[in-house]
Motif scaffolding. Sequence first.
Motif, short mmCIF file in Angstrom:
data_model
loop_
_atom_site.label_atom_id
_atom_site.label_comp_id
_atom_site.label_asym_id
_atom_site.label_seq_id
_atom_site.Cartn_x
_atom_site.Cartn_y
_atom_site.Cartn_z
N GLU A 106 0.85 -1.19 0.00
CA GLU A 106 0.00 0.00 0.00
C GLU A 106 0.88 1.24 0.00
O GLU A 106 1.95 1.24 0.60
CB GLU A 106 -0.90 0.01 1.24
N LEU A 142 -4.70 9.05 1.23
CA LEU A 142 -5.21 7.75 1.65
C LEU A 142 -4.15 6.67 1.46
O LEU A 142 -3.45 6.65 0.45
CB LEU A 142 -6.44 7.41 0.80
N LYS A 143 -4.05 5.78 2.44
CA LYS A 143 -3.15 4.65 2.28
C LYS A 143 -3.88 3.58 1.47
O LYS A 143 -4.98 3.19 1.84
CB LYS A 143 -2.76 4.11 3.66
N GLY A 144 -3.28 3.16 0.34
CA GLY A 144 -3.98 2.16 -0.46
C GLY A 144 -3.29 1.88 -1.77
O GLY A 144 -2.11 2.16 -1.95
N TYR A 145 -4.05 1.34 -2.71
CA TYR A 145 -3.53 0.96 -4.04
C TYR A 145 -4.03 1.96 -5.06
O TYR A 145 -5.24 2.08 -5.29
CB TYR A 145 -3.99 -0.46 -4.39
N LEU A 149 -7.85 2.36 -6.70
CA LEU A 149 -8.61 3.47 -6.12
C LEU A 149 -9.09 4.43 -7.20
O LEU A 149 -10.22 4.93 -7.16
CB LEU A 149 -7.78 4.22 -5.08
N ARG A 231 -10.82 -4.52 -0.29
CA ARG A 231 -9.36 -4.59 -0.19
C ARG A 231 -8.77 -3.49 0.68
O ARG A 231 -7.63 -3.56 1.10
CB ARG A 231 -8.74 -4.50 -1.59
N HIS A 232 -9.56 -2.43 0.87
CA HIS A 232 -9.10 -1.31 1.69
C HIS A 232 -9.87 -1.25 3.02
O HIS A 232 -9.87 -0.21 3.69
CB HIS A 232 -9.29 0.02 0.94
N PHE A 252 -13.87 4.87 4.52
CA PHE A 252 -12.58 4.23 4.80
C PHE A 252 -12.31 4.27 6.30
O PHE A 252 -12.72 5.20 6.99
CB PHE A 252 -11.46 4.96 4.05
N LYS A 256 -6.56 4.50 7.57
CA LYS A 256 -6.09 4.69 6.19
C LYS A 256 -5.81 6.16 5.87
O LYS A 256 -5.32 6.47 4.79
CB LYS A 256 -7.13 4.18 5.19
#
Length: 259
Positions: A106, A142-145, A149, A231-232, A252, A256
Amino acid sequence: GIPRVFNLKLFPYFQEHKLLIVKDIHELYNLAQIRRDFIANASHELRTPLTVLNGYIEVMMDGQEPDSMWVKPLEQMHNQSERMQSIINDLLTLSAMESETLVGKEKTVPIAPILKKMEQDATQMSQGKHSFRFELDESLALKGYEEPLKSVLMNLISNAIRYTPEGGQITVRWYEDAKGPHFQVDDTGIGISQEHISRLTERFYRVDTARSRDTGGTGLGLAIVKHILERHDAKLVIKSQLGKGSSFRCDFPRSKAVH
Ligand code: ADP
C-alpha cells in the motif's frame, strides 16, 4: 496439501455450558476458487481472438468507400467488439481484485490531486450537460492501491454522469470526519428504488439493462468498486430516491488516513 477451512461459531447458551459448532466449508472454498479461476482463464483466452477480430474490422472499415453498404454494419461490429473488450477487461479486473495473491504494498495515494485531474475528464464526458461541484480536502491522502482506487473514483463519477439527465448537478466530495476518510458522489439523477439498492454490487445486476448498455455500461462497475473497497477495509454506502437522485459514499477506516 489443501488448507482446510473451518467456520467456527461459539454460542454462549448457558453460563457454564458452551456450544461449539465446527462446520467444514472446505468444499465451498474450493468451489469459489474454481469459479474464480474459470472466469479469469476464460476472459484471458477470449482476449486474443477478440483483438484479432477487432483488428480486421478496423482494416475493413478503412478500406470502404464512403457510400458502401458495409460502412454501417462494420461500425456496429466495431462497437460490439469494443463492448465485449470492456466486459472482458472488467472481468479480468474483478478476478484480479478477488485473488488473494495480488496484493502489493500500500502507498500514500494523493486523492485530491487525482480528483482534480478527473474533473476535466468528467466535464468532457458530460459534454456540458451537467454542473459539477468538487469539494476536496487537499490535506488528506489515503493509504492504499493507486490504480484500483482511481477506478473506484472514476466508476462512481461516471455512473453519476450516465444516470443523471441533462441539467443535473453532480457533487464530488473528499473529506474526513470522526469516523474516517470518505469519498462521496451525489447526483440529482434518475435514482434507484429501495428494492434494487442492496443488489447493485452484484455482477451484471442492472436496474435498466437498456439504459446501462446505451451509456456504455458493462454491469460490472459497482461489483469492481465493492471488491476494491473490501481490499481497503472500506464500505460502500448507497442512498437513493427514485426520480430524485443518488448518493454513493465510500467509508474508509481512520487508519487509512494520511495527513
Ligand atoms: P453499469 O455498467 O450497468 O452502469 P454498474 O455496476 O456500474 O453497471 O451499476 C449497476 C447498476 O446500478 C446500473 O445498471 C444502474 O441501474 C444502477 N446505478 C449505478 N449508479 C447509479 C446512479 N448514480 N444513479 C442511478 N442508478 C445507478
